[in-house]
Design a protein around this motif. Structure first.
Motif, PDB file in Angstrom:
ATOM      1  N   LEU A  45       0.824  -1.212   0.000  1.00  0.00           N
ATOM      2  CA  LEU A  45       0.000   0.000   0.000  1.00  0.00           C
ATOM      3  C   LEU A  45       0.855   1.258   0.000  1.00  0.00           C
ATOM      4  CD1 LEU A  45      -2.711  -0.997   2.624  1.00  0.00           C
ATOM      5  CD2 LEU A  45      -2.985  -0.916   0.138  1.00  0.00           C
ATOM      6  N   ASP A  46       0.428   2.232  -0.779  1.00  0.00           N
ATOM      7  CA  ASP A  46       1.080   3.544  -0.792  1.00  0.00           C
ATOM      8  C   ASP A  46       0.434   4.364   0.325  1.00  0.00           C
ATOM      9  OD1 ASP A  46       2.574   5.752  -1.483  1.00  0.00           O
ATOM     10  OD2 ASP A  46       1.209   6.360  -3.098  1.00  0.00           O
ATOM     11  N   ARG A  47       0.775   4.013   1.567  1.00  0.00           N
ATOM     12  CA  ARG A  47       0.089   4.566   2.733  1.00  0.00           C
ATOM     13  C   ARG A  47       0.898   5.672   3.399  1.00  0.00           C
ATOM     14  NH1 ARG A  47       2.894   0.211   3.927  1.00  0.00           N
ATOM     15  NH2 ARG A  47       4.056   0.136   5.871  1.00  0.00           N
ATOM     16  N   ASN A  48       0.244   6.396   4.295  1.00  0.00           N
ATOM     17  CA  ASN A  48       0.898   7.382   5.149  1.00  0.00           C
ATOM     18  C   ASN A  48       1.719   6.590   6.163  1.00  0.00           C
ATOM     19  OD1 ASN A  48       1.548   9.061   7.318  1.00  0.00           O
ATOM     20  ND2 ASN A  48      -0.378  10.194   7.219  1.00  0.00           N
ATOM     21  N   LYS A  49       3.016   6.490   5.920  1.00  0.00           N
ATOM     22  CA  LYS A  49       3.857   5.610   6.733  1.00  0.00           C
ATOM     23  C   LYS A  49       4.117   6.148   8.137  1.00  0.00           C
ATOM     24  CE  LYS A  49       5.964   3.013   3.008  1.00  0.00           C
ATOM     25  NZ  LYS A  49       5.249   3.483   1.889  1.00  0.00           N
ATOM     26  N   LYS A  50       3.877   7.441   8.361  1.00  0.00           N
ATOM     27  CA  LYS A  50       4.026   7.972   9.719  1.00  0.00           C
ATOM     28  C   LYS A  50       2.865   7.503  10.597  1.00  0.00           C
ATOM     29  CE  LYS A  50       6.764  11.981   8.572  1.00  0.00           C
ATOM     30  NZ  LYS A  50       6.857  13.437   8.525  1.00  0.00           N
ATOM     31  N   LYS A  51       1.657   7.542  10.040  1.00  0.00           N
ATOM     32  CA  LYS A  51       0.480   7.135  10.806  1.00  0.00           C
ATOM     33  C   LYS A  51       0.310   5.617  10.802  1.00  0.00           C
ATOM     34  CE  LYS A  51      -4.448   7.909  11.365  1.00  0.00           C
ATOM     35  NZ  LYS A  51      -5.626   8.603  10.905  1.00  0.00           N
ATOM     36  N   TYR A  52       0.636   4.995   9.683  1.00  0.00           N
ATOM     37  CA  TYR A  52       0.438   3.555   9.514  1.00  0.00           C
ATOM     38  C   TYR A  52       1.781   2.887   9.243  1.00  0.00           C
ATOM     39  CZ  TYR A  52      -4.391   5.004   8.968  1.00  0.00           C
ATOM     40  OH  TYR A  52      -5.629   5.548   9.169  1.00  0.00           O
ATOM     41  N   GLU A  53       2.641   2.908  10.251  1.00  0.00           N
ATOM     42  CA  GLU A  53       3.980   2.333  10.097  1.00  0.00           C
ATOM     43  C   GLU A  53       3.899   0.817   9.906  1.00  0.00           C
ATOM     44  OE1 GLU A  53       8.207   2.136  12.525  1.00  0.00           O
ATOM     45  OE2 GLU A  53       6.604   3.426  13.246  1.00  0.00           O
ATOM     46  N   TYR A  54       3.069   0.183  10.693  1.00  0.00           N
ATOM     47  CA  TYR A  54       2.898  -1.262  10.625  1.00  0.00           C
ATOM     48  C   TYR A  54       1.500  -1.608  11.143  1.00  0.00           C
ATOM     49  CZ  TYR A  54       4.141  -0.543  15.497  1.00  0.00           C
ATOM     50  OH  TYR A  54       4.179  -0.071  16.777  1.00  0.00           O
ATOM     51  N   PRO A  55       0.962  -2.760  10.724  1.00  0.00           N
ATOM     52  CA  PRO A  55      -0.341  -3.159  11.257  1.00  0.00           C
ATOM     53  C   PRO A  55      -0.168  -3.681  12.682  1.00  0.00           C
ATOM     54  CG  PRO A  55       0.490  -4.849   9.795  1.00  0.00           C
ATOM     55  CD  PRO A  55       1.472  -3.712   9.750  1.00  0.00           C
ATOM     56  N   ARG A  56      -1.167  -3.467  13.497  1.00  0.00           N
ATOM     57  CA  ARG A  56      -1.138  -4.021  14.852  1.00  0.00           C
ATOM     58  C   ARG A  56      -1.235  -5.544  14.750  1.00  0.00           C
ATOM     59  NH1 ARG A  56      -5.817  -0.057  17.133  1.00  0.00           N
ATOM     60  NH2 ARG A  56      -4.772   1.905  16.685  1.00  0.00           N
ATOM     61  N   GLY A  57      -0.553  -6.236  15.645  1.00  0.00           N
ATOM     62  CA  GLY A  57      -0.532  -7.700  15.605  1.00  0.00           C
ATOM     63  C   GLY A  57      -1.915  -8.322  15.625  1.00  0.00           C
ATOM     64  N   HIS A  58      -2.809  -7.782  16.455  1.00  0.00           N
ATOM     65  CA  HIS A  58      -4.154  -8.349  16.529  1.00  0.00           C
ATOM     66  C   HIS A  58      -4.922  -8.120  15.233  1.00  0.00           C
ATOM     67  CE1 HIS A  58      -5.027  -4.180  17.764  1.00  0.00           C
ATOM     68  NE2 HIS A  58      -6.236  -4.398  17.279  1.00  0.00           N
ATOM     69  N   GLN A  59      -4.602  -7.044  14.503  1.00  0.00           N
ATOM     70  CA  GLN A  59      -5.305  -6.793  13.242  1.00  0.00           C
ATOM     71  C   GLN A  59      -4.978  -7.876  12.219  1.00  0.00           C
ATOM     72  OE1 GLN A  59      -3.892  -2.753  12.631  1.00  0.00           O
ATOM     73  NE2 GLN A  59      -5.922  -1.941  13.093  1.00  0.00           N
TER      74      GLN A  59
END
Length: 133
Positions: free
Chosen positions: A41-55
């Motif tokens: 994904l071409d995402r906002n990497k500051k806000k969405y650095e990585y997915p949470r483990g539970h997600q």
């Protein structure tokens, strides 16, 4: 001609041959896992650095369960602040890419629709709102 898909009201719908919607990737370019999808994904990497483990665990379980049943309607219910929108958007986008299914992402009101639209944009998931009066 390639088929196109789009989120409408954060309702993911199947749309054929419309030049304003993004072209879907070739079969070989479809992510094999949710982590691969996240990385692509071409995402906002500051806000969405990585997915949470539970997600990721929730996504894998939902996808596994979805493949077992004929009726593929799902509702996601999680506590406030756990990332339901991210889970719903990622699952919807993955299903469209991998399974070539039609998906609706419904919001109960225009305010929530605009929040989900903003989050989809920040995640790099194509989205277009559609709502009534």
């Amino acid at each position: 001609m390639a088929d196109h898909k789009v989120i409408i009201n954060l309702r993911l719908l199947y749309i054929e041959m419309s030049p304003i919607f993004p072209v879907m990737p070739d079969e070989d370019d479809v992510p094999k896992t949710f982590q691969e999808l996240w990385n692509s994904l071409d995402r906002n990497k500051k806000k969405y650095e990585y997915p949470r483990g539970h997600q990721l665990k929730i996504l894998e379980k939902l996808y596994e369960e979805m493949l077992k049943v004929e009726d593929k309607d799902f509702a996601i219910s999680l506590p406030t602040g756990t990332g339901k929108t991210v889970v719903g958007l990622l699952l919807s986008y993955y299903v469209i890419l991998k399974e070539k299914l039609k998906v609706l992402y419904l919001c109960p009101n225009i305010f929530l629709c605009s929040q989900v639209l903003k989050e989809a944009k920040e995640l790099g998931i194509p989205a277009v709102p559609l709502h009534g009066k």
